[in-house]
Write a protein that holds these residues in place. Structure first.
Motif, PDB file in Angstrom:
ATOM      1  N   MET A  20       8.682 -20.887  -9.792  1.00 39.77           N
ATOM      2  CA  MET A  20       7.492 -20.189  -9.616  1.00 39.77           C
ATOM      3  C   MET A  20       7.058 -20.126  -8.161  1.00 39.77           C
ATOM      4  O   MET A  20       6.485 -19.217  -7.499  1.00 39.77           O
ATOM      5  CB  MET A  20       6.313 -20.653 -10.554  1.00 39.77           C
ATOM      6  N   ALA A  21       7.035 -21.298  -7.451  1.00 36.54           N
ATOM      7  CA  ALA A  21       6.588 -21.543  -6.153  1.00 36.54           C
ATOM      8  C   ALA A  21       7.513 -20.583  -5.253  1.00 36.54           C
ATOM      9  O   ALA A  21       6.966 -19.940  -4.436  1.00 36.54           O
ATOM     10  CB  ALA A  21       6.813 -23.234  -5.568  1.00 36.54           C
ATOM     11  N   MET A  22       8.843 -20.302  -5.501  1.00 35.71           N
ATOM     12  CA  MET A  22       9.588 -19.550  -4.604  1.00 35.71           C
ATOM     13  C   MET A  22       9.403 -18.134  -4.732  1.00 35.71           C
ATOM     14  O   MET A  22       9.209 -17.384  -4.106  1.00 35.71           O
ATOM     15  CB  MET A  22      11.060 -19.871  -4.983  1.00 35.71           C
ATOM     16  N   GLU A  23       8.938 -17.980  -6.074  1.00 35.15           N
ATOM     17  CA  GLU A  23       8.548 -16.341  -6.540  1.00 35.15           C
ATOM     18  C   GLU A  23       7.261 -16.135  -5.563  1.00 35.15           C
ATOM     19  O   GLU A  23       7.056 -15.004  -5.007  1.00 35.15           O
ATOM     20  CB  GLU A  23       8.355 -16.066  -7.960  1.00 35.15           C
ATOM     21  N   ILE A  24       6.250 -16.844  -5.618  1.00 40.96           N
ATOM     22  CA  ILE A  24       5.078 -16.688  -5.010  1.00 40.96           C
ATOM     23  C   ILE A  24       5.416 -16.704  -3.313  1.00 40.96           C
ATOM     24  O   ILE A  24       4.931 -15.629  -2.645  1.00 40.96           O
ATOM     25  CB  ILE A  24       4.222 -17.820  -5.077  1.00 40.96           C
ATOM     26  N   SER A  25       6.174 -17.520  -2.963  1.00 40.11           N
ATOM     27  CA  SER A  25       6.468 -17.620  -1.517  1.00 40.11           C
ATOM     28  C   SER A  25       7.345 -16.319  -0.824  1.00 40.11           C
ATOM     29  O   SER A  25       7.225 -15.812   0.094  1.00 40.11           O
ATOM     30  CB  SER A  25       7.296 -18.705  -1.072  1.00 40.11           C
ATOM     31  N   ALA A  26       8.061 -15.845  -2.000  1.00 41.80           N
ATOM     32  CA  ALA A  26       8.958 -14.611  -1.436  1.00 41.80           C
ATOM     33  C   ALA A  26       7.998 -13.481  -1.175  1.00 41.80           C
ATOM     34  O   ALA A  26       8.259 -12.732  -0.423  1.00 41.80           O
ATOM     35  CB  ALA A  26       9.748 -14.441  -2.731  1.00 41.80           C
ATOM     36  N   SER A  27       6.942 -13.107  -1.970  1.00 38.19           N
ATOM     37  CA  SER A  27       6.050 -11.948  -1.789  1.00 38.19           C
ATOM     38  C   SER A  27       5.572 -12.281  -0.493  1.00 38.19           C
ATOM     39  O   SER A  27       5.148 -11.175   0.422  1.00 38.19           O
ATOM     40  CB  SER A  27       4.883 -11.950  -2.715  1.00 38.19           C
ATOM     41  N   ARG A  28       5.242 -13.569  -0.094  1.00 38.13           N
ATOM     42  CA  ARG A  28       4.315 -13.562   1.306  1.00 38.13           C
ATOM     43  C   ARG A  28       5.479 -13.499   2.621  1.00 38.13           C
ATOM     44  O   ARG A  28       5.250 -13.029   3.580  1.00 38.13           O
ATOM     45  CB  ARG A  28       4.038 -15.114   1.468  1.00 38.13           C
ATOM     46  N   LEU A  29       6.776 -13.937   2.165  1.00 38.80           N
ATOM     47  CA  LEU A  29       7.842 -13.889   3.325  1.00 38.80           C
ATOM     48  C   LEU A  29       8.172 -12.540   3.617  1.00 38.80           C
ATOM     49  O   LEU A  29       8.508 -11.977   4.614  1.00 38.80           O
ATOM     50  CB  LEU A  29       8.941 -14.790   2.815  1.00 38.80           C
ATOM     51  N   LEU A  30       8.337 -11.539   2.433  1.00 37.62           N
ATOM     52  CA  LEU A  30       8.691 -10.179   2.600  1.00 37.62           C
ATOM     53  C   LEU A  30       7.552  -9.285   3.087  1.00 37.62           C
ATOM     54  O   LEU A  30       7.753  -7.981   3.674  1.00 37.62           O
ATOM     55  CB  LEU A  30       9.159  -9.675   1.341  1.00 37.62           C
ATOM     56  N   ALA A  31       6.405  -9.678   2.973  1.00 42.83           N
ATOM     57  CA  ALA A  31       5.185  -8.945   3.306  1.00 42.83           C
ATOM     58  C   ALA A  31       5.046  -8.190   4.728  1.00 42.83           C
ATOM     59  O   ALA A  31       4.890  -7.267   4.928  1.00 42.83           O
ATOM     60  CB  ALA A  31       3.855  -9.836   3.073  1.00 42.83           C
ATOM     61  N   PRO A  32       5.472  -9.073   5.879  1.00 40.34           N
ATOM     62  CA  PRO A  32       5.212  -8.661   7.220  1.00 40.34           C
ATOM     63  C   PRO A  32       6.474  -7.342   7.230  1.00 40.34           C
ATOM     64  O   PRO A  32       6.256  -6.630   8.136  1.00 40.34           O
ATOM     65  CB  PRO A  32       5.782  -9.577   7.774  1.00 40.34           C
ATOM     66  N   TYR A  33       7.367  -7.593   6.609  1.00 43.50           N
ATOM     67  CA  TYR A  33       8.436  -6.521   6.610  1.00 43.50           C
ATOM     68  C   TYR A  33       8.271  -5.286   5.745  1.00 43.50           C
ATOM     69  O   TYR A  33       8.834  -4.210   6.079  1.00 43.50           O
ATOM     70  CB  TYR A  33       9.866  -7.078   6.564  1.00 43.50           C
ATOM     71  N   PHE A  34       7.962  -5.364   4.733  1.00 43.50           N
ATOM     72  CA  PHE A  34       7.880  -4.511   3.545  1.00 43.50           C
ATOM     73  C   PHE A  34       6.481  -4.365   2.947  1.00 43.50           C
ATOM     74  O   PHE A  34       6.361  -3.209   2.235  1.00 43.50           O
ATOM     75  CB  PHE A  34       8.872  -4.627   2.443  1.00 43.50           C
ATOM     76  N   GLY A  35       5.556  -5.015   3.471  1.00 43.76           N
ATOM     77  CA  GLY A  35       4.295  -4.976   2.831  1.00 43.76           C
ATOM     78  C   GLY A  35       3.942  -5.594   1.314  1.00 43.76           C
ATOM     79  O   GLY A  35       5.102  -6.288   1.086  1.00 43.76           O
ATOM     80  N   THR A  36       2.923  -5.230   0.822  1.00 47.47           N
ATOM     81  CA  THR A  36       2.928  -5.907  -0.605  1.00 47.47           C
ATOM     82  C   THR A  36       2.558  -4.766  -1.628  1.00 47.47           C
ATOM     83  O   THR A  36       1.851  -5.208  -2.573  1.00 47.47           O
ATOM     84  CB  THR A  36       1.617  -6.913  -0.416  1.00 47.47           C
ATOM     85  N   SER A  37       3.381  -3.850  -1.574  1.00 51.06           N
ATOM     86  CA  SER A  37       3.028  -2.642  -2.468  1.00 51.06           C
ATOM     87  C   SER A  37       3.806  -2.727  -3.641  1.00 51.06           C
ATOM     88  O   SER A  37       4.480  -3.921  -3.985  1.00 51.06           O
ATOM     89  CB  SER A  37       3.724  -1.369  -1.934  1.00 51.06           C
ATOM     90  N   ILE A  38       3.660  -2.380  -4.779  1.00 47.32           N
ATOM     91  CA  ILE A  38       3.890  -2.448  -6.003  1.00 47.32           C
ATOM     92  C   ILE A  38       5.473  -2.429  -6.320  1.00 47.32           C
ATOM     93  O   ILE A  38       5.968  -2.979  -7.025  1.00 47.32           O
ATOM     94  CB  ILE A  38       3.369  -1.658  -7.316  1.00 47.32           C
ATOM     95  N   SER A 114      15.357  -1.091   0.439  1.00 46.63           N
ATOM     96  CA  SER A 114      15.589  -2.320   1.288  1.00 46.63           C
ATOM     97  C   SER A 114      15.201  -3.458   0.888  1.00 46.63           C
ATOM     98  O   SER A 114      15.636  -4.640   0.999  1.00 46.63           O
ATOM     99  CB  SER A 114      14.690  -1.888   2.376  1.00 46.63           C
ATOM    100  N   SER A 115      13.802  -3.688   0.234  1.00 50.44           N
ATOM    101  CA  SER A 115      13.217  -5.044  -0.301  1.00 50.44           C
ATOM    102  C   SER A 115      14.053  -5.621  -1.445  1.00 50.44           C
ATOM    103  O   SER A 115      14.251  -6.741  -1.543  1.00 50.44           O
ATOM    104  CB  SER A 115      11.898  -4.724  -0.560  1.00 50.44           C
ATOM    105  N   LEU A 116      14.669  -4.500  -2.168  1.00 46.71           N
ATOM    106  CA  LEU A 116      15.568  -4.939  -3.193  1.00 46.71           C
ATOM    107  C   LEU A 116      16.798  -5.640  -2.814  1.00 46.71           C
ATOM    108  O   LEU A 116      17.001  -6.759  -3.124  1.00 46.71           O
ATOM    109  CB  LEU A 116      16.036  -3.822  -4.275  1.00 46.71           C
ATOM    110  N   LEU A 117      17.485  -5.164  -1.696  1.00 50.63           N
ATOM    111  CA  LEU A 117      18.632  -5.596  -1.240  1.00 50.63           C
ATOM    112  C   LEU A 117      18.367  -7.101  -0.274  1.00 50.63           C
ATOM    113  O   LEU A 117      19.131  -8.014  -0.825  1.00 50.63           O
ATOM    114  CB  LEU A 117      19.195  -4.831  -0.030  1.00 50.63           C
ATOM    115  N   LEU A 118      17.056  -7.261   0.431  1.00 51.42           N
ATOM    116  CA  LEU A 118      16.861  -8.261   0.999  1.00 51.42           C
ATOM    117  C   LEU A 118      16.375  -9.441   0.029  1.00 51.42           C
ATOM    118  O   LEU A 118      16.863 -10.699   0.045  1.00 51.42           O
ATOM    119  CB  LEU A 118      15.850  -8.113   1.903  1.00 51.42           C
TER     120      LEU A 118
END
Length: 504
Positions: A20-38, A114-118
């Motif tokens: 769960m910690a990695m799932e939460i962190s993944a959203s923060r890690l991806l946000a600068p590149y793809f945003g936090t959209s649905i 893009s976010s799916l691949l990454l």
């Protein structure tokens, strides 16, 4: 044997904790590149579930063939090592993924794929390995308690779920705000490596563990994108914060990858050359007695508050709402906000308005998430109704909207939604080469035609002239899109607008 089962429960707890910690962190890690959209969140949750399902399946098969705790620990060790690499390769990988060249016509499709691949490349394999843990532990339990299948499975699942609960709250409330996303990922990777290293019995393996551990501590403290002119960097629960200063002493506050500028300050001059300057004309439209009450939703570094305090000394009482406490601290330290007549509230803008009892003469909304996205909760018909309730009868509200053209669906939908609430809604393009539009609204008609004469400060005359000659009134269109709390695809509209702009 009892101690062995206790150890297995510890392994189950750590596994759930780290997943769960990695799932939460993944959203923060991806946000600068793809945003936090649905779209991004859908990919993260989907990849986690698919990876865990594969792990459960193959983990069960492997456990039946080789039911050894040493193998389980080596799988955990491998997962930790893979997670350790993630923060180091995300930036080069994100720059390599260019789906726009494939001719996709939907920005949502580009962001989604893009976010799916990454996400798949970065997180799928280590999560598959962690997914193998639960069936492995249940198998090892049953080797000793083959007549207690239900009890063993239930106990393992319960302990793993408790770990997941802690892994959900700890990164969000403590680790990411205090140490940052990269350090958080590395901390949990090290936990997995430390636990998994117990599966290696040979002493020489200690050297391998240390070889992995030492650089991990180094990278866990590494900052993101240190820039030559940077005078301050930090990461909050909401974003990465960077403040730069140029040779003329002007300070710029940016978040995440820094493609935009969120606040500007120079002690020698009030005007910035950005859209903020135009908002200083609005108090001249007010008819209330002084001092006038102003609310800024999205205070950020306090550029607007600084300017209003400069041009209207003693005439305005300013309240500023900012959701990020670290932004507030930065504003107080680097942007002189303490020297203005501004009362700062650390709160969500909409929640603040919902609980507010004060009436304002002017409400300015300038809140953005992930640099480019207006929070959808601050664009809906229900929100504008709330804003209207917080205004005096002659009060004015204004919002800055980024739009590449006056015909973008994003700008039109926000403007039409405002017009459905306010009988007098206006749009003013910012004529400085930027992509900013100021939308103003009020219960009463606003007189822009005499604004140049009304403005007393010579520095603001040209800005008043721009309002006077470029402002248009917007009529409500019942057939056009209205944003509501039930349906407000602001992120989708923003992404579509950005893609259209790139095509042109």
């Amino acid at each position: 044997m009892k101690n062995k089962n206790r150890f297995l429960l510890i392994v189950a707890f750590v596994s759930g904790f780290c997943i769960m910690a990695m799932e939460i962190s993944a959203s923060r890690l991806l946000a600068p590149y793809f945003g936090t959209s649905i779209f991004v969140w859908t990919n993260i949750i989907g990849i986690v579930m698919v990876a865990l399902s594969l792990g459960y399946y193959f983990g069960g098969k492997l456990a039946d063939r080789i039911p050894k705790i040493e193998l389980l620990l080596k799988l955990i060790f491998s997962a930790g090592c893979l997670f350790l690499i993630v923060p180091l390769i995300i930036k080069p990988l994100s720059s390599m993924i260019d789906l726009g060249s494939l001719g996709l016509h939907s920005s949502a499709a580009i962001i989604f794929i893009s976010s799916l691949l990454l996400t798949t490349i970065l997180f799928a394999l280590p999560l598959i390995l962690l997914g193998m843990v639960s069936p492995f532990i249940i198998k090892l339990f049953l080797l000793e308690k083959d007549n207690q299948v239900g009890e063993s499975a239930g106990r393992v699942s319960a302990v793993s779920t408790i770990g997941s609960i802690l892994g959900t709250f700890l990164p969000t409330l403590l680790l990411i705000p205090v140490w940052g996303t990269r350090a958080t990922i590395n901390i949990f990777a090290l936990i997995l490596i430390a636990l998994g290293s117990l599966g290696f019995r040979k002493k020489k393996t200690n050297l391998l563990f240390l070889a992995v551990l030492t650089p991990a501590f180094y990278f866990s403290g590494a900052q993101i994108n240190t820039q030559p002119e940077s005078i301050f960097e930090d990461e909050s629960a909401y974003q990465y914060i960077n403040i730069r200063q140029d040779a003329q002493g002007t300070k710029y506050l940016s978040v995440n990858e820094g493609a935009g500028i969120q606040s500007v300050y120079n002690s020698e001059r009030a005007l910035t050359g950005y859209y903020y300057d135009y908002l200083n004309v609005l108090p001249y439209l007010l008819k209330s007695e002084e001092p006038k009450k102003v609310l800024i939703v999205g205070l950020c570094g306090g550029t607007i508050a600084n300017q209003l305090s400069h041009f209207f000394p003693g005439e305005l009482e300013i309240d500023g709402v900012e959701i990020d406490p670290k932004i507030i601290n930065a504003a107080q330290k680097y942007f002189n906000i303490n020297q203005t007549n501004t009362q700062i509230y650390n709160a969500d803008g909409r929640m603040f308005l919902a609980g507010n009892s004060k009436k304002y003469d002017l409400i300015i909304v300038d809140a953005y998430a992930q640099e480019f996205y207006i929070p959808w909760t601050l664009t809906t018909q229900e929100f504008w109704g709330l804003v209207k309730e917080n205004l005096t009868p002659t009060g004015i509200m204004a919002i800055n909207v980024n739009s590449v053209s006056p015909s973008s669906r994003l700008l039109k939908s926000i403007a039409n939604t405002m017009a459905s609430v306010f009988p007098n809604t206006y749009i003013t393009p910012i004529k400085d080469g930027n992509i900013n539009y100021v939308l103003t609204a009020s219960r009463q008609p606003l007189n822009f035609s005499d604004l140049t004469e009304a403005v007393e400060n010579n520095e603001l005359k040209s800005l008043a002239w721009s309002y006077q000659n470029n402002t248009e009134k917007i009529g409500y269109d019942a057939n056009a899109m209205i944003l509501t709390d039930d349906r407000a695809p602001v992120e989708f509209l923003t992404d579509s607008m950005a893609l259209d702009y790139l095509k042109k």
